[in-house]
Design a protein around this motif. Structure first.
Motif, PDB file in Angstrom:
ATOM      1  N   VAL A  60       1.144  -0.925  -0.549  1.00  0.00           N
ATOM      2  CA  VAL A  60      -0.152  -0.075   0.537  1.00  0.00           C
ATOM      3  C   VAL A  60       0.718   1.667  -0.182  1.00  0.00           C
ATOM      4  CG1 VAL A  60      -1.569   0.987   1.323  1.00  0.00           C
ATOM      5  CG2 VAL A  60      -1.840  -1.307   0.940  1.00  0.00           C
ATOM      6  N   GLY A  61       0.793   1.742  -1.128  1.00  0.00           N
ATOM      7  CA  GLY A  61       1.599   3.409  -0.945  1.00  0.00           C
ATOM      8  C   GLY A  61       2.551   2.809  -1.269  1.00  0.00           C
ATOM      9  N   GLY A  62       3.517   1.743  -1.739  1.00  0.00           N
ATOM     10  CA  GLY A  62       5.114   1.658  -1.969  1.00  0.00           C
ATOM     11  C   GLY A  62       5.036   1.088  -0.017  1.00  0.00           C
ATOM     12  N   ILE A  63       4.566   0.680   0.258  1.00  0.00           N
ATOM     13  CA  ILE A  63       4.915   0.300   1.806  1.00  0.00           C
ATOM     14  C   ILE A  63       3.767  -1.536   2.010  1.00  0.00           C
ATOM     15  CG2 ILE A  63       5.107   0.200   3.794  1.00  0.00           C
ATOM     16  CD1 ILE A  63       4.687   3.547   3.522  1.00  0.00           C
ATOM     17  N   SER A  64       5.337  -2.433   1.777  1.00  0.00           N
ATOM     18  CA  SER A  64       4.782  -3.531   2.252  1.00  0.00           C
ATOM     19  C   SER A  64       3.812  -3.489   3.252  1.00  0.00           C
ATOM     20  CB  SER A  64       5.338  -4.401   2.417  1.00  0.00           C
ATOM     21  OG  SER A  64       6.332  -4.229   3.569  1.00  0.00           O
ATOM     22  N   LEU A  65       2.642  -4.980   3.371  1.00  0.00           N
ATOM     23  CA  LEU A  65       1.445  -4.961   4.049  1.00  0.00           C
ATOM     24  C   LEU A  65       2.442  -5.309   5.712  1.00  0.00           C
ATOM     25  CD1 LEU A  65      -1.240  -6.020   2.581  1.00  0.00           C
ATOM     26  CD2 LEU A  65      -1.091  -4.236   3.799  1.00  0.00           C
ATOM     27  N   GLU A  66       3.560  -5.662   5.721  1.00  0.00           N
ATOM     28  CA  GLU A  66       3.980  -6.419   6.596  1.00  0.00           C
ATOM     29  C   GLU A  66       4.439  -4.920   7.357  1.00  0.00           C
ATOM     30  OE1 GLU A  66       4.308  -7.664   3.579  1.00  0.00           O
ATOM     31  OE2 GLU A  66       4.277  -9.720   3.882  1.00  0.00           O
ATOM     32  N   ALA A  67       5.591  -3.866   6.688  1.00  0.00           N
ATOM     33  CA  ALA A  67       6.104  -2.747   6.790  1.00  0.00           C
ATOM     34  C   ALA A  67       4.886  -2.113   8.218  1.00  0.00           C
ATOM     35  CB  ALA A  67       6.077  -1.957   5.992  1.00  0.00           C
ATOM     36  N   LEU A  68       3.232  -1.993   7.714  1.00  0.00           N
ATOM     37  CA  LEU A  68       1.859  -0.899   7.489  1.00  0.00           C
ATOM     38  C   LEU A  68       1.702  -2.126   8.851  1.00  0.00           C
ATOM     39  CD1 LEU A  68      -0.326  -0.501   5.156  1.00  0.00           C
ATOM     40  CD2 LEU A  68       1.634   1.148   6.185  1.00  0.00           C
ATOM     41  N   GLU A  69       1.998  -3.744   9.334  1.00  0.00           N
ATOM     42  CA  GLU A  69       1.601  -3.921  10.156  1.00  0.00           C
ATOM     43  C   GLU A  69       2.018  -3.385  11.609  1.00  0.00           C
ATOM     44  OE1 GLU A  69       1.230  -8.382   8.892  1.00  0.00           O
ATOM     45  OE2 GLU A  69      -0.460  -8.015   8.254  1.00  0.00           O
ATOM     46  N   THR A  70       3.464  -3.394  11.533  1.00  0.00           N
ATOM     47  CA  THR A  70       4.333  -2.634  12.938  1.00  0.00           C
ATOM     48  C   THR A  70       4.397  -1.644  12.653  1.00  0.00           C
ATOM     49  OG1 THR A  70       6.333  -2.264  10.697  1.00  0.00           O
ATOM     50  CG2 THR A  70       6.294  -4.436  11.836  1.00  0.00           C
ATOM     51  N   VAL A  71       2.529  -0.797  12.667  1.00  0.00           N
ATOM     52  CA  VAL A  71       3.416   0.668  12.733  1.00  0.00           C
ATOM     53  C   VAL A  71       1.694   0.422  13.624  1.00  0.00           C
ATOM     54  CG1 VAL A  71       2.443   2.824  11.823  1.00  0.00           C
ATOM     55  CG2 VAL A  71       3.810   1.218  10.782  1.00  0.00           C
ATOM     56  N   GLY A  72       1.279   1.415  14.375  1.00  0.00           N
ATOM     57  CA  GLY A  72       0.672   1.728  15.219  1.00  0.00           C
ATOM     58  C   GLY A  72      -1.098   2.047  14.216  1.00  0.00           C
ATOM     59  N   SER A  73      -1.562   1.375  14.371  1.00  0.00           N
ATOM     60  CA  SER A  73      -3.186   2.216  13.682  1.00  0.00           C
ATOM     61  C   SER A  73      -3.095   3.372  13.675  1.00  0.00           C
ATOM     62  CB  SER A  73      -4.361   1.421  14.500  1.00  0.00           C
ATOM     63  OG  SER A  73      -4.828   1.999  16.465  1.00  0.00           O
ATOM     64  N   LEU A  74      -2.873   4.532  14.934  1.00  0.00           N
ATOM     65  CA  LEU A  74      -3.026   5.902  15.271  1.00  0.00           C
ATOM     66  C   LEU A  74      -1.855   6.238  14.396  1.00  0.00           C
ATOM     67  CD1 LEU A  74      -3.767   6.851  18.407  1.00  0.00           C
ATOM     68  CD2 LEU A  74      -5.054   6.487  16.787  1.00  0.00           C
ATOM     69  N   GLU A  75      -0.901   6.034  13.876  1.00  0.00           N
ATOM     70  CA  GLU A  75       0.541   6.148  13.479  1.00  0.00           C
ATOM     71  C   GLU A  75       0.149   6.419  11.571  1.00  0.00           C
ATOM     72  OE1 GLU A  75       0.585   4.867  15.759  1.00  0.00           O
ATOM     73  OE2 GLU A  75       1.960   5.872  17.297  1.00  0.00           O
ATOM     74  N   ARG A  76      -0.450   4.995  11.263  1.00  0.00           N
ATOM     75  CA  ARG A  76      -0.639   4.315  10.325  1.00  0.00           C
ATOM     76  C   ARG A  76      -1.921   5.194   9.790  1.00  0.00           C
ATOM     77  NH1 ARG A  76      -1.519  -0.869  10.886  1.00  0.00           N
ATOM     78  NH2 ARG A  76      -3.243  -0.711  11.484  1.00  0.00           N
ATOM     79  N   ALA A  77      -3.094   5.525  10.181  1.00  0.00           N
ATOM     80  CA  ALA A  77      -3.592   6.542  10.454  1.00  0.00           C
ATOM     81  C   ALA A  77      -3.554   8.152   9.859  1.00  0.00           C
ATOM     82  CB  ALA A  77      -4.913   6.491  10.790  1.00  0.00           C
ATOM     83  N   GLY A  78      -2.215   8.266  10.654  1.00  0.00           N
ATOM     84  CA  GLY A  78      -2.250   9.111  10.697  1.00  0.00           C
ATOM     85  C   GLY A  78      -1.499   9.869   9.148  1.00  0.00           C
ATOM     86  N   PHE A  79      -0.864   9.068   9.116  1.00  0.00           N
ATOM     87  CA  PHE A  79       0.726   8.504   7.722  1.00  0.00           C
ATOM     88  C   PHE A  79      -0.379   8.497   6.423  1.00  0.00           C
ATOM     89  CE2 PHE A  79       2.105   6.038   4.324  1.00  0.00           C
ATOM     90  CZ  PHE A  79       3.111   6.196   4.260  1.00  0.00           C
ATOM     91  N   LEU A  80      -1.356   8.138   6.403  1.00  0.00           N
ATOM     92  CA  LEU A  80      -2.691   8.147   5.155  1.00  0.00           C
ATOM     93  C   LEU A  80      -3.359   9.290   5.452  1.00  0.00           C
ATOM     94  CD1 LEU A  80      -4.094   4.368   6.168  1.00  0.00           C
ATOM     95  CD2 LEU A  80      -2.068   5.117   3.789  1.00  0.00           C
ATOM     96  N   PHE A  81      -3.626   9.734   6.044  1.00  0.00           N
ATOM     97  CA  PHE A  81      -4.500  11.461   6.408  1.00  0.00           C
ATOM     98  C   PHE A  81      -3.412  12.261   5.722  1.00  0.00           C
ATOM     99  CE2 PHE A  81      -4.583  15.288   8.030  1.00  0.00           C
ATOM    100  CZ  PHE A  81      -6.233  15.235   7.415  1.00  0.00           C
ATOM    101  N   ALA A  82      -2.813  12.407   6.271  1.00  0.00           N
ATOM    102  CA  ALA A  82      -1.700  13.230   5.874  1.00  0.00           C
ATOM    103  C   ALA A  82      -1.302  12.875   4.013  1.00  0.00           C
ATOM    104  CB  ALA A  82      -0.609  13.602   6.705  1.00  0.00           C
ATOM    105  N   GLY A  83      -0.817  11.852   3.594  1.00  0.00           N
ATOM    106  CA  GLY A  83      -0.241  11.610   2.526  1.00  0.00           C
ATOM    107  C   GLY A  83      -1.491  11.462   1.649  1.00  0.00           C
TER     108      GLY A  83
END
Length: 202
Positions: free
Chosen positions: A23-46
């Protein structure tokens, strides 16, 4: 923010092992290691930044794509699903042949094409969804659509599975609407481009 963006391939053992879905050039494994709030903030800003850039660069085409997606979302999704698969397939094929002799000539252009088209039109799909929500709230403006579309991407980021589903839907919606706008532009929708009937020719 961006759905099904190509595939990641490992050639360490000499045999390609395909790890699907990034997703967005980042593997799902990498996204799984990020907290849900950090992932939500990254997707919102991006989503917010990239959507603003795409709409700024494609000032005539991008707003028409958003409008087309809003007016007929079902048709756009029906057109966009196979188009999304084709674009992702081209990008994936380019990545697979990158280490071959054809890689520099065909692989890199295919990767660039897939890696540009998918994120751009996915963001336009999010803007279309956000503007539809804004219209229901009585504030049908493009800027509000960008904001609400980014919020939608951020909320979807709270769940990894929901991120893939919502981003795939937005990608299909955006690409389908973009294809329809291109086809309509090449048609005879303008009054000056209409063919004069033979009986009325001078």
């Amino acid at each position: 923010m961006w759905p099904l963006d190509l595939y990641s391939v490992s050639w360490a053992t000499g045999t390609g092992t395909i790890t699907p879905l990034t997703v967005g050039g980042i593997s799902l494994e990498a996204l799984e290691t990020v907290g849900s709030l950090e992932r939500a903030g990254f997707l919102f800003a991006g989503t917010f930044v990239f959507a603003a850039v795409v709409l700024g660069l494609l000032q005539g085409y991008a707003p028409r794509t958003v409008t087309k997606a809003r007016r007929s979302p079902v048709i756009s999704i029906c057109v966009g699903l196979p188009s999304l698969l084709v674009v992702v397939g081209l990008g994936s094929t380019g990545y697979l042949i990158l280490d071959t002799d054809l890689g520099p000539f065909f692989g890199i252009p295919m990767i660039v094409f897939g890696g540009t088209i998918v994120p751009a039109f996915t963001d336009l799909g999010f803007v279309a969804l956000g503007r539809s929500l804004a219209a229901r709230l009585g504030c049908d403006r493009l800027s509000v659509g960008i904001l609400l579309g980014s919020v939608l991407a951020g909320v979807a980021g709270l769940s990894l599975a929901l991120t893939v589903v919502v981003a795939g839907l937005a990608g299909a919606l955006g690409i389908g609407a973009g294809v329809r706008v291109v086809m309509a532009t090449g048609g005879t929708s303008q009054p000056d481009d209409r063919t004069v009937p033979p009986a009325n020719k001078i």
